[in-house]
Design a protein around this motif. Structure first.
Motif, mmCIF file in Angstrom:
data_model
loop_
_atom_site.group_PDB
_atom_site.id
_atom_site.type_symbol
_atom_site.label_atom_id
_atom_site.label_comp_id
_atom_site.label_asym_id
_atom_site.label_seq_id
_atom_site.Cartn_x
_atom_site.Cartn_y
_atom_site.Cartn_z
ATOM 1 N N ASN A 114 28.315 -96.967 31.773
ATOM 2 C CA ASN A 114 28.576 -96.043 30.448
ATOM 3 C C ASN A 114 29.238 -95.021 30.783
ATOM 4 O OD1 ASN A 114 27.317 -98.551 28.992
ATOM 5 N ND2 ASN A 114 25.523 -97.459 29.435
ATOM 6 N N GLY A 115 29.971 -94.840 31.768
ATOM 7 C CA GLY A 115 30.795 -93.391 32.029
ATOM 8 C C GLY A 115 32.247 -93.736 31.777
ATOM 9 N N GLU A 116 32.987 -92.607 32.215
ATOM 10 C CA GLU A 116 34.351 -92.583 31.956
ATOM 11 C C GLU A 116 34.952 -92.162 33.155
ATOM 12 O OE1 GLU A 116 35.444 -90.736 28.295
ATOM 13 O OE2 GLU A 116 34.469 -92.122 27.060
ATOM 14 N N TYR A 117 36.355 -92.641 33.501
ATOM 15 C CA TYR A 117 37.229 -91.947 34.729
ATOM 16 C C TYR A 117 38.622 -91.763 34.018
ATOM 17 C CZ TYR A 117 39.268 -96.769 34.871
ATOM 18 O OH TYR A 117 40.267 -97.876 34.454
ATOM 19 N N ASN A 118 39.234 -90.792 34.820
ATOM 20 C CA ASN A 118 40.520 -90.519 34.702
ATOM 21 C C ASN A 118 41.358 -90.058 35.829
ATOM 22 O OD1 ASN A 118 42.909 -89.991 33.065
ATOM 23 N ND2 ASN A 118 42.237 -87.675 32.831
ATOM 24 N N PHE A 119 42.304 -90.635 36.105
ATOM 25 C CA PHE A 119 43.064 -90.419 37.422
ATOM 26 C C PHE A 119 44.290 -89.897 37.092
ATOM 27 C CE2 PHE A 119 40.421 -94.073 39.046
ATOM 28 C CZ PHE A 119 39.556 -93.388 39.539
ATOM 29 N N THR A 120 44.849 -88.523 37.478
ATOM 30 C CA THR A 120 46.015 -88.208 37.174
ATOM 31 C C THR A 120 46.768 -87.278 38.361
ATOM 32 O OG1 THR A 120 45.168 -85.772 36.689
ATOM 33 C CG2 THR A 120 45.351 -87.619 34.680
ATOM 34 N N SER A 121 47.902 -87.199 38.445
ATOM 35 C CA SER A 121 48.855 -86.675 39.542
ATOM 36 C C SER A 121 49.874 -85.685 38.820
ATOM 37 C CB SER A 121 49.399 -87.558 40.646
ATOM 38 O OG SER A 121 50.062 -88.386 39.984
#
Length: 399
Positions: A379-386
């Motif tokens: 029940n978490g969240e993730y975010n990948f950015t560059s």
């Protein structure tokens, strides 16, 4: 299911009903119910499931051929009863296919591991080719049975044998693919577990080394205090300052050999990959993780090890490599941000996950996919950015 999934399912059902209502009159031309339904199934497979375009197309083709084989077998069985009404025949065959699929799902489908049929593109191509050969064989033998055999009893036996053998081949093919894929996934998970054990072993060795040097420092502290008092009594403040700097350097040397983020397992993962012997990048570790959190140790270890390992691999290929691990803990969530330098351009799939550029995509793409699955599971969240040569992986996990 989210809102877009429900809308997609409604459109898919509408397309399916439209295809049935159109009948089979246009099956012999390029644009008709059959080809339209195949296109719709590919479209909504890509929308509903976490697959790439090539994987979605090959998966739909496999499903299409499996249903075609089953449909041919059912038409053969129904044909033995010499039904004249085409609409009734189509409804019986379609209903039987749906009921058969539901029975498979209810009895054994829900017990499958979710990643059991996550095959490589090469395996999907082989799977589709085998099904194509099977379709050609069943079509040829069905033609012989229906149009070349005059004896009704032999024809009935032929229909039964062809039906049973077709279903048996498909079943055996599924069993083979299931256990092959499960074995590959099990092997990869075993390798990851071995890595974690090695990481913890090395971390504890670092802790023992640090403890040994700390004991040595404590053993010499009385002599150091005597020396400091001596310089104070003599008023030799330059020597006193130099002595204090040497002591501070010794303390800094002890503390800088390991990173401690509070949580023993998290510290093990970070130290294993960010050890100065393993990377020559500039490393910065900030923040603490509580020792006891709702995420179990295995999931936390896999999440951290994969993200940190990717950061080390990417930053190690840059001229001035830099890795920053920043952890902050709130009332409900732990925020883990890992930033690293990288060269080149990054591509992201529709779920916001970086697409690996390595040749062995099965091996290397598995890491971040596991990360996202475990984050969702907890029940978490993730975010990948560059941006501007900096890749950022941000993870939220419940405390």
């Amino acid at each position: 299911m989210g809102k877009k999934h429900i809308i997609a399912a409604i459109f898919l059902l509408a397309g399916f009903i439209t295809g049935i209502a159109a009948g089979l009159d246009f099956n012999n031309i390029l644009i008709g119910p059959a080809s339209t339904a195949l296109f719709i199934s590919i479209l909504f497979t890509l929308l509903l499931f976490d697959v790439r375009l090539s994987e979605g197309i090959l998966m739909c083709l496999a499903n299409w051929m499996i249903v075609s084989i089953a449909e041919g077998v059912l038409y053969s069985i129904v044909g033995a009863y010499d039904m004249q009404n085409e609409l009734v025949v189509n409804l019986v065959v379609s209903g039987a296919l749906v009921i058969f699929a539901l029975l498979i799902y209810i009895t054994i489908g829900r017990r499958f591991e979710t990643g059991a049929f996550r095959m490589t593109i090469g395996m999907w191509i082989v799977f589709d080719l085998i099904l194509l050969v099977l379709i050609m064989m069943t079509s040829f033998f069905m033609f012989l049975i229906v149009y070349q055999i005059q004896d009704n009893r032999i024809e009935l036996v032929g229909r039964v044998l062809l039906s049973v053998s077709s279903f048996a081949i498909i079943l055996l093919l599924f069993v083979f693919v299931y256990y092959y894929s499960s074995a590959c996934e099990f092997r990869i998970r075993e390798e990851m577990l071995d890595d974690q054990i090695e990481q913890q072993r090395e971390y504890y060795q670092l802790l023992l080394s640090k403890e040994e040097e700390t004991r040595k420092f404590r053993h010499d502290i009385i002599a150091d205090l005597v020396g400091l008092l001596h310089y104070c009594d003599k008023g030799e403040y330059a020597q006193l300052k130099q002595y204090l700097e040497e002591m501070a350097g010794a303390i800094s040397g002890i503390s800088s050999k390991t990173y401690d983020v509070g949580n023993e397992l998290a510290s093990a993962m970070i130290n294993y990959y960010l050890n100065p012997e393993k990377t020559d990048c500039e490393v910065e570790v900030i923040g603490m993780i509580p020792d006891k959190i709702s995420v179990n140790d295995r999931d936390l270890g896999i999440i951290l090890s994969n993200i940190v390992r990717n950061a080390v691999g990417a930053a190690g290929n840059t001229r001035d490599g830099h890795i920053q691990v920043k952890i902050s803990t709130g009332k409900k969530y732990i925020n883990i941000i890992i930033k690293n330098t990288f060269d080149g351009d990054l591509l992201f799939d529709k779920n916001g996950i970086p697409v690996t550029t390595k040749a062995q995509k099965r091996e290397h793409g598995f890491g971040l996919q596991n990360v996202t699955e475990l984050v969702k599971k907890n029940n978490g969240e993730y975010n990948f950015t560059s941006m501007d040569g900096i890749f950022s992986a941000e993870i939220y996990l419940p405390v």
